[in-house]
Write a protein that holds these residues in place. Structure first.
Motif, PDB file in Angstrom:
ATOM      1  N   GLU A 156       0.837  -1.199   0.000  1.00  0.00           N
ATOM      2  CA  GLU A 156       0.000   0.000   0.000  1.00  0.00           C
ATOM      3  C   GLU A 156       0.869   1.246   0.000  1.00  0.00           C
ATOM      4  OE1 GLU A 156      -2.388   0.379   3.495  1.00  0.00           O
ATOM      5  OE2 GLU A 156      -0.705   0.073   4.868  1.00  0.00           O
ATOM      6  N   ASP A 157       0.354   2.296  -0.630  1.00  0.00           N
ATOM      7  CA  ASP A 157       0.983   3.611  -0.559  1.00  0.00           C
ATOM      8  C   ASP A 157       0.035   4.560   0.157  1.00  0.00           C
ATOM      9  OD1 ASP A 157      -0.984   4.100  -2.447  1.00  0.00           O
ATOM     10  OD2 ASP A 157       0.373   4.802  -4.015  1.00  0.00           O
ATOM     11  N   ALA A 158       0.253   5.853   0.029  1.00  0.00           N
ATOM     12  CA  ALA A 158      -0.582   6.823   0.738  1.00  0.00           C
ATOM     13  C   ALA A 158      -2.026   6.807   0.260  1.00  0.00           C
ATOM     14  CB  ALA A 158       0.009   8.223   0.589  1.00  0.00           C
ATOM     15  N   GLU A 159      -2.268   6.303  -0.947  1.00  0.00           N
ATOM     16  CA  GLU A 159      -3.631   6.262  -1.478  1.00  0.00           C
ATOM     17  C   GLU A 159      -4.337   4.941  -1.221  1.00  0.00           C
ATOM     18  OE1 GLU A 159      -4.078   7.576  -5.468  1.00  0.00           O
ATOM     19  OE2 GLU A 159      -3.049   9.484  -5.109  1.00  0.00           O
ATOM     20  N   GLY A 160      -3.612   3.951  -0.689  1.00  0.00           N
ATOM     21  CA  GLY A 160      -4.241   2.674  -0.373  1.00  0.00           C
ATOM     22  C   GLY A 160      -3.532   1.498  -1.017  1.00  0.00           C
ATOM     23  N   PRO A 161      -4.122   0.304  -0.917  1.00  0.00           N
ATOM     24  CA  PRO A 161      -3.509  -0.899  -1.469  1.00  0.00           C
ATOM     25  C   PRO A 161      -3.361  -0.810  -2.993  1.00  0.00           C
ATOM     26  CG  PRO A 161      -5.295  -1.459   0.040  1.00  0.00           C
ATOM     27  CD  PRO A 161      -5.389   0.005  -0.220  1.00  0.00           C
ATOM     28  N   PHE A 162      -2.261  -1.373  -3.506  1.00  0.00           N
ATOM     29  CA  PHE A 162      -2.070  -1.347  -4.959  1.00  0.00           C
ATOM     30  C   PHE A 162      -1.476  -2.631  -5.529  1.00  0.00           C
ATOM     31  CE2 PHE A 162       1.976   0.258  -3.289  1.00  0.00           C
ATOM     32  CZ  PHE A 162       2.901  -0.450  -4.047  1.00  0.00           C
ATOM     33  N   GLY A 163      -0.965  -3.519  -4.694  1.00  0.00           N
ATOM     34  CA  GLY A 163      -0.345  -4.718  -5.244  1.00  0.00           C
ATOM     35  C   GLY A 163      -0.327  -5.861  -4.252  1.00  0.00           C
ATOM     36  N   SER A 164      -0.106  -7.064  -4.764  1.00  0.00           N
ATOM     37  CA  SER A 164      -0.013  -8.242  -3.918  1.00  0.00           C
ATOM     38  C   SER A 164       0.543  -9.397  -4.743  1.00  0.00           C
ATOM     39  CB  SER A 164      -1.395  -8.629  -3.355  1.00  0.00           C
ATOM     40  OG  SER A 164      -2.137  -9.341  -4.336  1.00  0.00           O
ATOM     41  N   PRO A 165       0.945 -10.490  -4.089  1.00  0.00           N
ATOM     42  CA  PRO A 165       1.352 -11.679  -4.854  1.00  0.00           C
ATOM     43  C   PRO A 165       0.154 -12.458  -5.399  1.00  0.00           C
ATOM     44  CG  PRO A 165       1.654 -12.054  -2.509  1.00  0.00           C
ATOM     45  CD  PRO A 165       1.256 -10.623  -2.655  1.00  0.00           C
ATOM     46  N   PHE A 166      -1.042 -11.937  -5.224  1.00  0.00           N
ATOM     47  CA  PHE A 166      -2.263 -12.570  -5.723  1.00  0.00           C
ATOM     48  C   PHE A 166      -2.628 -11.982  -7.087  1.00  0.00           C
ATOM     49  CE2 PHE A 166      -7.120 -12.489  -5.332  1.00  0.00           C
ATOM     50  CZ  PHE A 166      -7.262 -13.724  -5.949  1.00  0.00           C
ATOM     51  N   VAL A 167      -2.998 -10.703  -7.104  1.00  0.00           N
ATOM     52  CA  VAL A 167      -3.292  -9.997  -8.352  1.00  0.00           C
ATOM     53  C   VAL A 167      -3.062  -8.515  -8.079  1.00  0.00           C
ATOM     54  CG1 VAL A 167      -5.758  -9.725  -7.831  1.00  0.00           C
ATOM     55  CG2 VAL A 167      -4.982  -9.667 -10.208  1.00  0.00           C
ATOM     56  N   ASP A 168      -2.572  -7.788  -9.075  1.00  0.00           N
ATOM     57  CA  ASP A 168      -2.260  -6.374  -8.876  1.00  0.00           C
ATOM     58  C   ASP A 168      -3.450  -5.484  -9.213  1.00  0.00           C
ATOM     59  OD1 ASP A 168       0.379  -6.574  -7.935  1.00  0.00           O
ATOM     60  OD2 ASP A 168       1.121  -6.928  -9.959  1.00  0.00           O
ATOM     61  N   SER A 169      -3.372  -4.247  -8.712  1.00  0.00           N
ATOM     62  CA  SER A 169      -4.444  -3.286  -8.971  1.00  0.00           C
ATOM     63  C   SER A 169      -4.282  -2.654 -10.351  1.00  0.00           C
ATOM     64  CB  SER A 169      -4.449  -2.186  -7.907  1.00  0.00           C
ATOM     65  OG  SER A 169      -3.398  -1.270  -8.140  1.00  0.00           O
ATOM     66  N   ALA A 170      -5.372  -2.140 -10.860  1.00  0.00           N
ATOM     67  CA  ALA A 170      -5.335  -1.423 -12.131  1.00  0.00           C
ATOM     68  C   ALA A 170      -4.716  -0.033 -11.952  1.00  0.00           C
ATOM     69  CB  ALA A 170      -6.746  -1.312 -12.692  1.00  0.00           C
ATOM     70  N   ARG A 171      -4.819   0.527 -10.744  1.00  0.00           N
ATOM     71  CA  ARG A 171      -4.395   1.914 -10.500  1.00  0.00           C
ATOM     72  C   ARG A 171      -2.932   2.167 -10.817  1.00  0.00           C
ATOM     73  NH1 ARG A 171      -2.256   4.579  -5.796  1.00  0.00           N
ATOM     74  NH2 ARG A 171      -2.686   2.815  -4.410  1.00  0.00           N
ATOM     75  N   THR A 172      -2.061   1.208 -10.522  1.00  0.00           N
ATOM     76  CA  THR A 172      -0.614   1.455 -10.634  1.00  0.00           C
ATOM     77  C   THR A 172       0.033   0.659 -11.765  1.00  0.00           C
ATOM     78  OG1 THR A 172      -0.315  -0.220  -8.909  1.00  0.00           O
ATOM     79  CG2 THR A 172      -0.329   2.089  -8.211  1.00  0.00           C
ATOM     80  N   ALA A 173      -0.778   0.198 -12.704  1.00  0.00           N
ATOM     81  CA  ALA A 173      -0.259  -0.642 -13.784  1.00  0.00           C
ATOM     82  C   ALA A 173       0.766   0.099 -14.649  1.00  0.00           C
ATOM     83  CB  ALA A 173      -1.406  -1.122 -14.662  1.00  0.00           C
ATOM     84  N   VAL A 174       1.789  -0.628 -15.062  1.00  0.00           N
ATOM     85  CA  VAL A 174       2.782  -0.094 -15.987  1.00  0.00           C
ATOM     86  C   VAL A 174       2.203  -0.072 -17.396  1.00  0.00           C
ATOM     87  CG1 VAL A 174       5.005  -0.600 -17.099  1.00  0.00           C
ATOM     88  CG2 VAL A 174       4.777  -0.791 -14.611  1.00  0.00           C
ATOM     89  N   THR A 175       2.442   1.021 -18.114  1.00  0.00           N
ATOM     90  CA  THR A 175       1.987   1.172 -19.494  1.00  0.00           C
ATOM     91  C   THR A 175       3.182   1.581 -20.363  1.00  0.00           C
ATOM     92  OG1 THR A 175       1.511   3.540 -19.385  1.00  0.00           O
ATOM     93  CG2 THR A 175      -0.218   2.030 -18.594  1.00  0.00           C
ATOM     94  N   GLU A 176       2.926   1.795 -21.626  1.00  0.00           N
ATOM     95  CA  GLU A 176       3.999   2.225 -22.518  1.00  0.00           C
ATOM     96  C   GLU A 176       4.378   3.690 -22.293  1.00  0.00           C
ATOM     97  OE1 GLU A 176       3.589   1.070 -26.595  1.00  0.00           O
ATOM     98  OE2 GLU A 176       3.089  -1.008 -26.088  1.00  0.00           O
TER      99      GLU A 176
END
Length: 230
Positions: A156-176
Protein backbone atom coordinates in the motif's frame (compact mmCIF):
# COMPACT_ATOMS: atom_id res chain seq x y z
CA UNK A 1 10.30 7.03 -0.57
CA UNK A 2 10.59 4.43 2.19
CA UNK A 3 9.51 0.82 1.64
CA UNK A 4 8.86 -1.22 4.79
CA UNK A 5 7.88 -4.69 5.91
CA UNK A 6 5.21 -4.59 8.61
CA UNK A 7 6.72 -5.95 11.82
CA UNK A 8 3.80 -8.35 12.35
CA UNK A 9 4.84 -10.40 9.30
CA UNK A 10 8.01 -11.65 11.00
CA UNK A 11 5.93 -13.28 13.73
CA UNK A 12 4.49 -15.61 11.09
CA UNK A 13 7.59 -16.10 8.94
CA UNK A 14 10.89 -14.66 10.12
CA UNK A 15 12.59 -15.74 6.87
CA UNK A 16 10.34 -13.61 4.65
CA UNK A 17 12.34 -11.83 1.94
CA UNK A 18 11.04 -9.20 -0.48
CA UNK A 19 13.19 -8.02 -3.36
CA UNK A 20 12.93 -4.48 -4.70
CA UNK A 21 14.23 -3.23 -8.05
CA UNK A 22 13.88 0.46 -8.92
CA UNK A 23 14.14 1.35 -12.60
CA UNK A 24 14.65 4.84 -14.01
CA UNK A 25 14.74 6.21 -17.56
CA UNK A 26 13.21 3.07 -19.05
CA UNK A 27 11.30 2.74 -22.30
CA UNK A 28 8.35 0.33 -22.23
CA UNK A 29 7.33 -0.90 -25.66
CA UNK A 30 6.56 -4.01 -27.65
CA UNK A 31 8.94 -6.78 -26.60
CA UNK A 32 11.73 -7.58 -29.06
CA UNK A 33 11.40 -10.83 -30.98
CA UNK A 34 14.20 -12.36 -28.90
CA UNK A 35 12.14 -12.02 -25.71
CA UNK A 36 8.97 -13.24 -27.38
CA UNK A 37 10.74 -16.30 -28.76
CA UNK A 38 12.55 -17.07 -25.52
CA UNK A 39 9.34 -16.79 -23.51
CA UNK A 40 7.42 -19.01 -25.91
CA UNK A 41 10.13 -21.68 -25.88
CA UNK A 42 10.31 -21.51 -22.08
CA UNK A 43 6.56 -22.05 -21.82
CA UNK A 44 6.66 -25.03 -24.19
CA UNK A 45 9.44 -26.62 -22.15
CA UNK A 46 7.51 -25.98 -18.91
CA UNK A 47 4.45 -27.64 -20.39
CA UNK A 48 6.47 -30.77 -21.14
CA UNK A 49 8.04 -30.77 -17.68
CA UNK A 50 4.66 -30.47 -16.01
CA UNK A 51 3.45 -33.65 -17.69
CA UNK A 52 5.82 -35.40 -15.27
CA UNK A 53 5.85 -32.94 -12.36
CA UNK A 54 2.52 -31.29 -11.44
CA UNK A 55 2.43 -27.56 -10.75
CA UNK A 56 2.10 -27.94 -6.98
CA UNK A 57 5.20 -30.16 -6.81
CA UNK A 58 7.50 -27.51 -8.26
CA UNK A 59 9.69 -26.23 -5.45
CA UNK A 60 9.00 -22.51 -5.76
CA UNK A 61 5.25 -22.99 -6.17
CA UNK A 62 5.17 -25.42 -3.28
CA UNK A 63 7.10 -23.10 -0.98
CA UNK A 64 4.85 -20.12 -1.67
CA UNK A 65 1.74 -22.24 -1.13
CA UNK A 66 3.09 -22.94 2.37
CA UNK A 67 3.73 -19.24 2.96
CA UNK A 68 0.20 -18.49 1.75
CA UNK A 69 -1.29 -21.00 4.16
CA UNK A 70 0.82 -19.83 7.10
CA UNK A 71 -0.59 -16.30 6.74
CA UNK A 72 -4.14 -17.67 6.77
CA UNK A 73 -5.18 -17.78 3.11
CA UNK A 74 -6.42 -20.91 1.33
CA UNK A 75 -3.89 -21.69 -1.46
CA UNK A 76 -6.50 -23.75 -3.30
CA UNK A 77 -9.01 -20.89 -3.43
CA UNK A 78 -6.65 -17.93 -3.80
CA UNK A 79 -3.65 -18.98 -5.84
CA UNK A 80 -0.58 -16.79 -5.90
CA UNK A 81 0.19 -15.30 -9.30
CA UNK A 82 3.12 -17.60 -10.17
CA UNK A 83 0.96 -20.68 -9.63
CA UNK A 84 -1.83 -19.16 -11.73
CA UNK A 85 0.62 -18.60 -14.59
CA UNK A 86 1.95 -22.14 -14.28
CA UNK A 87 -1.54 -23.62 -14.35
CA UNK A 88 -2.30 -21.74 -17.55
CA UNK A 89 0.78 -23.20 -19.18
CA UNK A 90 -0.02 -26.70 -17.91
CA UNK A 91 -3.22 -26.39 -20.01
CA UNK A 92 -1.22 -25.06 -23.00
CA UNK A 93 -2.95 -21.72 -22.54
CA UNK A 94 0.28 -19.89 -23.24
CA UNK A 95 0.85 -16.26 -22.34
CA UNK A 96 0.68 -13.85 -25.25
CA UNK A 97 2.98 -10.81 -25.53
CA UNK A 98 1.68 -7.60 -23.96
CA UNK A 99 4.57 -5.15 -23.62
CA UNK A 100 8.18 -5.42 -22.49
CA UNK A 101 7.57 -4.74 -18.78
CA UNK A 102 4.72 -7.23 -18.36
CA UNK A 103 6.37 -9.83 -20.59
CA UNK A 104 9.60 -9.74 -18.58
CA UNK A 105 7.68 -9.71 -15.30
CA UNK A 106 5.89 -12.91 -16.36
CA UNK A 107 9.11 -14.49 -17.61
CA UNK A 108 10.87 -13.86 -14.29
CA UNK A 109 7.88 -15.22 -12.37
CA UNK A 110 7.94 -18.44 -14.40
CA UNK A 111 11.71 -18.76 -14.23
CA UNK A 112 11.96 -18.29 -10.47
CA UNK A 113 8.54 -19.78 -9.58
CA UNK A 114 7.62 -16.79 -7.40
CA UNK A 115 4.98 -14.04 -7.47
CA UNK A 116 6.30 -10.74 -8.87
CA UNK A 117 4.64 -7.38 -9.51
CA UNK A 118 5.74 -4.29 -11.41
CA UNK A 119 4.29 -0.80 -10.84
CA UNK A 120 4.47 2.68 -12.36
CA UNK A 121 6.32 4.92 -9.90
CA UNK A 122 4.50 8.01 -11.17
CA UNK A 123 1.26 6.50 -9.88
CA UNK A 124 2.61 5.75 -6.39
CA UNK A 125 2.24 8.31 -3.62
CA UNK A 126 4.26 8.54 -0.41
CA UNK A 127 5.86 5.66 1.45
CA UNK A 128 5.08 1.99 0.80
CA UNK A 129 4.15 -0.58 3.41
CA UNK A 130 3.99 -4.36 2.95
CA UNK A 131 1.48 -5.90 5.34
CA UNK A 132 -1.22 -8.55 5.71
CA UNK A 133 -4.70 -7.78 4.46
CA UNK A 134 -7.85 -7.86 6.58
CA UNK A 135 -11.56 -8.04 5.74
CA UNK A 136 -11.68 -4.52 4.27
CA UNK A 137 -8.45 -4.70 2.25
CA UNK A 138 -8.91 -4.90 -1.50
CA UNK A 139 -8.99 -3.12 -4.84
CA UNK A 140 -10.07 -3.27 -8.46
CA UNK A 141 -7.57 -5.60 -10.06
CA UNK A 142 -6.05 -6.13 -13.46
CA UNK A 143 -8.42 -9.11 -13.74
CA UNK A 144 -11.31 -6.67 -14.08
CA UNK A 145 -12.99 -7.26 -10.73
CA UNK A 146 -12.76 -6.33 -7.06
CA UNK A 147 -10.28 -8.52 -5.19
CA UNK A 148 -10.41 -9.08 -1.44
CA UNK A 149 -6.97 -9.45 0.16
CA UNK A 150 -7.96 -10.84 3.54
CA UNK A 151 -5.01 -12.85 4.95
CA UNK A 152 -2.98 -12.10 1.82
CA UNK A 153 0.20 -10.03 1.70
CA UNK A 154 -0.29 -6.67 0.00
CA UNK A 155 1.49 -3.41 -0.70
CA UNK A 156 0.00 0.00 0.00
CA UNK A 157 0.98 3.61 -0.56
CA UNK A 158 -0.58 6.82 0.74
CA UNK A 159 -3.63 6.26 -1.48
CA UNK A 160 -4.24 2.67 -0.37
CA UNK A 161 -3.51 -0.90 -1.47
CA UNK A 162 -2.07 -1.35 -4.96
CA UNK A 163 -0.34 -4.72 -5.24
CA UNK A 164 -0.01 -8.24 -3.92
CA UNK A 165 1.35 -11.68 -4.85
CA UNK A 166 -2.26 -12.57 -5.72
CA UNK A 167 -3.29 -10.00 -8.35
CA UNK A 168 -2.26 -6.37 -8.88
CA UNK A 169 -4.44 -3.29 -8.97
CA UNK A 170 -5.34 -1.42 -12.13
CA UNK A 171 -4.39 1.91 -10.50
CA UNK A 172 -0.61 1.45 -10.63
CA UNK A 173 -0.26 -0.64 -13.78
CA UNK A 174 2.78 -0.09 -15.99
CA UNK A 175 1.99 1.17 -19.49
CA UNK A 176 4.00 2.22 -22.52
CA UNK A 177 4.05 5.72 -20.98
CA UNK A 178 5.97 4.48 -17.91
CA UNK A 179 9.55 5.75 -17.52
CA UNK A 180 10.15 4.83 -13.85
CA UNK A 181 9.02 1.57 -12.30
CA UNK A 182 9.12 -0.47 -9.11
CA UNK A 183 9.56 -4.23 -9.31
CA UNK A 184 8.59 -6.26 -6.23
CA UNK A 185 9.80 -9.87 -5.97
CA UNK A 186 8.15 -12.14 -3.37
CA UNK A 187 11.23 -14.29 -2.98
CA UNK A 188 11.39 -17.84 -1.68
CA UNK A 189 12.07 -17.60 2.07
CA UNK A 190 14.49 -20.56 1.84
CA UNK A 191 16.88 -18.63 -0.42
CA UNK A 192 19.94 -17.09 1.22
CA UNK A 193 20.38 -13.34 1.09
CA UNK A 194 23.26 -13.85 -1.33
CA UNK A 195 21.09 -15.93 -3.65
CA UNK A 196 18.36 -13.30 -3.49
CA UNK A 197 20.79 -10.51 -4.38
CA UNK A 198 22.13 -12.49 -7.36
CA UNK A 199 18.58 -13.11 -8.59
CA UNK A 200 17.66 -9.43 -8.31
CA UNK A 201 20.82 -8.21 -10.00
CA UNK A 202 20.40 -10.70 -12.86
CA UNK A 203 16.78 -9.66 -13.35
CA UNK A 204 17.60 -5.97 -13.26
CA UNK A 205 20.33 -6.40 -15.87
CA UNK A 206 18.04 -8.34 -18.20
CA UNK A 207 15.22 -5.84 -17.78
CA UNK A 208 17.41 -2.83 -18.59
CA UNK A 209 19.03 -4.64 -21.53
CA UNK A 210 15.53 -4.74 -23.04
CA UNK A 211 14.02 -1.50 -21.74
CA UNK A 212 17.13 0.65 -21.31
CA UNK A 213 17.60 2.89 -18.29
CA UNK A 214 19.24 2.19 -14.95
CA UNK A 215 18.37 0.09 -11.92
CA UNK A 216 19.17 -0.32 -8.26
CA UNK A 217 18.04 -3.19 -6.08
CA UNK A 218 17.57 -3.90 -2.38
CA UNK A 219 16.39 -6.71 -0.15
CA UNK A 220 13.80 -6.38 2.60
CA UNK A 221 14.12 -8.91 5.43
CA UNK A 222 12.97 -9.12 9.02
CA UNK A 223 16.42 -7.91 10.08
CA UNK A 224 16.40 -5.13 7.46
CA UNK A 225 12.72 -4.17 7.30
CA UNK A 226 13.01 -0.70 5.73
CA UNK A 227 14.82 0.68 2.69
CA UNK A 228 14.87 4.16 1.22
CA UNK A 229 14.67 4.89 -2.51
CA UNK A 230 16.39 8.12 -3.52
Amino acid sequence: MNISLNASLSMVNDQLKIGIIHYTKIVVSQSPQMIKGRTQLYQENLFLEMQEQPVTERLGIQEWRKVWKAFGADPNRYRHSAESLMRRIAKQNYLTPFHSAVDLNNFFSLQYEIPIGIYDMAKLKGDINIALGDKITGYEGLNGRYNSLENILYTEDAEGPFGSPFVDSARTAVTEETTEALHIFYLRPSLSEGECSELLESSGKMFTQVSGGDFTFALLTTSNPTITLS
